[in-house]
Scaffold this motif. Sequence first.
Motif, PDB file in Angstrom:
ATOM      1  N   UNK A   1      -3.303  -4.644   3.142  1.00 48.11           N
ATOM      2  CA  UNK A   1      -4.433  -3.714   3.246  1.00 48.11           C
ATOM      3  C   UNK A   1      -5.075  -3.498   1.877  1.00 48.11           C
ATOM      4  N   UNK A   2      -4.238  -3.286   0.867  1.00 44.72           N
ATOM      5  CA  UNK A   2      -4.745  -3.072  -0.492  1.00 44.72           C
ATOM      6  C   UNK A   2      -5.499  -4.300  -1.006  1.00 44.72           C
ATOM      7  N   UNK A   3      -4.934  -5.483  -0.761  1.00 43.10           N
ATOM      8  CA  UNK A   3      -5.571  -6.725  -1.226  1.00 43.10           C
ATOM      9  C   UNK A   3      -6.927  -6.930  -0.569  1.00 43.10           C
ATOM     10  N   UNK A   4      -6.957  -6.779   0.755  1.00 43.04           N
ATOM     11  CA  UNK A   4      -8.211  -6.978   1.489  1.00 43.04           C
ATOM     12  C   UNK A   4      -9.264  -5.966   1.062  1.00 43.04           C
ATOM     13  N   UNK A   5      -8.834  -4.713   0.859  1.00 43.02           N
ATOM     14  CA  UNK A   5      -9.759  -3.653   0.455  1.00 43.02           C
ATOM     15  C   UNK A   5     -10.306  -3.888  -0.947  1.00 43.02           C
ATOM     16  N   UNK A   6      -9.419  -4.221  -1.881  1.00 43.15           N
ATOM     17  CA  UNK A   6      -9.822  -4.399  -3.275  1.00 43.15           C
ATOM     18  C   UNK A   6     -10.725  -5.606  -3.474  1.00 43.15           C
ATOM     19  N   UNK A   7     -10.555  -6.623  -2.634  1.00 43.78           N
ATOM     20  CA  UNK A   7     -11.323  -7.855  -2.826  1.00 43.78           C
ATOM     21  C   UNK A   7     -12.541  -7.993  -1.920  1.00 43.78           C
ATOM     22  N   UNK A   8     -12.661  -7.093  -0.933  1.00 40.95           N
ATOM     23  CA  UNK A   8     -13.802  -7.234  -0.025  1.00 40.95           C
ATOM     24  C   UNK A   8     -14.445  -5.934   0.407  1.00 40.95           C
ATOM     25  N   UNK A   9     -13.965  -4.816  -0.140  1.00 31.14           N
ATOM     26  CA  UNK A   9     -14.540  -3.528   0.233  1.00 31.14           C
ATOM     27  C   UNK A   9     -13.778  -2.858   1.362  1.00 31.14           C
TER      28      UNK A   9
ATOM     29  N   UNK B   1      -6.778  -2.449 -13.592  1.00 31.61           N
ATOM     30  CA  UNK B   1      -7.501  -3.707 -13.782  1.00 31.61           C
ATOM     31  C   UNK B   1      -6.796  -4.879 -13.094  1.00 31.61           C
ATOM     32  N   UNK B   2      -5.488  -4.726 -12.844  1.00 37.07           N
ATOM     33  CA  UNK B   2      -4.710  -5.807 -12.233  1.00 37.07           C
ATOM     34  C   UNK B   2      -4.805  -5.740 -10.709  1.00 37.07           C
ATOM     35  N   UNK B   3      -5.799  -6.391 -10.162  1.00 34.12           N
ATOM     36  CA  UNK B   3      -5.989  -6.386  -8.720  1.00 34.12           C
ATOM     37  C   UNK B   3      -4.943  -7.257  -8.032  1.00 34.12           C
ATOM     38  N   UNK B   4      -4.615  -6.868  -6.805  1.00 38.78           N
ATOM     39  CA  UNK B   4      -3.765  -7.718  -5.983  1.00 38.78           C
ATOM     40  C   UNK B   4      -4.572  -8.939  -5.549  1.00 38.78           C
ATOM     41  N   UNK B   5      -3.940 -10.098  -5.587  1.00 41.73           N
ATOM     42  CA  UNK B   5      -4.605 -11.334  -5.173  1.00 41.73           C
ATOM     43  C   UNK B   5      -3.749 -12.056  -4.144  1.00 41.73           C
ATOM     44  N   UNK B   6      -4.431 -12.697  -3.200  1.00 39.53           N
ATOM     45  CA  UNK B   6      -3.722 -13.508  -2.210  1.00 39.53           C
ATOM     46  C   UNK B   6      -3.801 -14.967  -2.640  1.00 39.53           C
TER      47      UNK B   6
ATOM     48  N   UNK C   1       1.007 -12.312  -1.903  1.00 37.79           N
ATOM     49  CA  UNK C   1       0.099 -11.277  -2.402  1.00 37.79           C
ATOM     50  C   UNK C   1       0.739 -10.729  -3.668  1.00 37.79           C
ATOM     51  N   UNK C   2       0.035 -10.851  -4.788  1.00 41.17           N
ATOM     52  CA  UNK C   2       0.649 -10.481  -6.060  1.00 41.17           C
ATOM     53  C   UNK C   2      -0.356  -9.889  -7.044  1.00 41.17           C
ATOM     54  N   UNK C   3       0.156  -9.047  -7.932  1.00 42.96           N
ATOM     55  CA  UNK C   3      -0.653  -8.552  -9.048  1.00 42.96           C
ATOM     56  C   UNK C   3      -0.171  -9.169 -10.360  1.00 42.96           C
ATOM     57  N   UNK C   4       0.809 -10.090 -10.230  1.00 43.17           N
ATOM     58  CA  UNK C   4       1.366 -10.750 -11.412  1.00 43.17           C
ATOM     59  C   UNK C   4       1.720 -12.188 -11.040  1.00 43.17           C
ATOM     60  N   UNK C   5       0.787 -13.083 -11.273  1.00 42.20           N
ATOM     61  CA  UNK C   5       0.957 -14.478 -10.878  1.00 42.20           C
ATOM     62  C   UNK C   5       2.174 -15.122 -11.546  1.00 42.20           C
ATOM     63  N   UNK C   6       2.400 -14.803 -12.821  1.00 40.38           N
ATOM     64  CA  UNK C   6       3.529 -15.396 -13.555  1.00 40.38           C
ATOM     65  C   UNK C   6       4.866 -15.020 -12.931  1.00 40.38           C
ATOM     66  N   UNK C   7       4.992 -13.749 -12.537  1.00 38.72           N
ATOM     67  CA  UNK C   7       6.237 -13.278 -11.913  1.00 38.72           C
ATOM     68  C   UNK C   7       6.498 -14.018 -10.601  1.00 38.72           C
TER      69      UNK C   7
END
Length: 240
Positions: A32-40, A81-86, A104-110
């Motif tokens: 839900x957070x990812x979809x909201x942050x990236x698409x409204x 500033x660190x958005x969740x990304x799929x 779904x992550x806010x830290x790609x390296x991790x």
Amino acid sequence: MSGHSKWANIRRRKETQDNKKDKIFSKIIKELNTASQNGGNNPEYNSKLRLVIEKALSYNMSRTIINRILLNSVIQNKRNKNKLKEIIYEGYGPYNIALMINCITDNNNRTVSFIRNILNKNGGYLGRKNSVNYIFKKQIYIAYEYKNNENDILNIAEELKADDIVFTKKIIKIIFSKEKYKFLTKKIKKFTLKPIKIKFFIKPFITKKVDNLIKKKLIDFFSLLKEHKDIKEIYHDAEI
């Protein structure tokens, strides 16, 4: 003593069910957070958010909780500033099984570090983008309960020009290509019969047969991957 033992078993079973539900809800909250942050925050204009809301409702998450999560997502989005990304990672697992790991992550390296480590320890490896993508096709299904009239469901499938119909133990799935999503969300509104779920999924064009011993090892391997909070779905080409 037998009564006490029975209660202990019931309590353990309930704790297991609660833990499973908590894990599912935690992953849905991230979606839900990812979809909201990236698409409204408006599902009318954000098809991915609309899909996740439908998924949340199918797991009995209340609209009050969903709205609270989305409101909090807006607040967090302004602060963080660190958005969740799929992201979908590709590679090969044990026994040369092709993998697409949806995260779904806010830290790609991790996340990538965890996946690479698990794959390497189990005889697999992380591939580059599109290294196994060609092995899979992206689809969507709408699901109906068996309590509905089967002929009505088949008529819907025919009218919507479905690619396939799958009968599982609990539900009937009508399969379409992913590109039909917007078309479907508009068309199904006119039917009296409403689906209980709409879901994207990834399916291999051809599956690999494995024996029972390898099947068990793969199931354990997938469970190990799914323990990580960033991993949403695992798609593979093993016939399990």
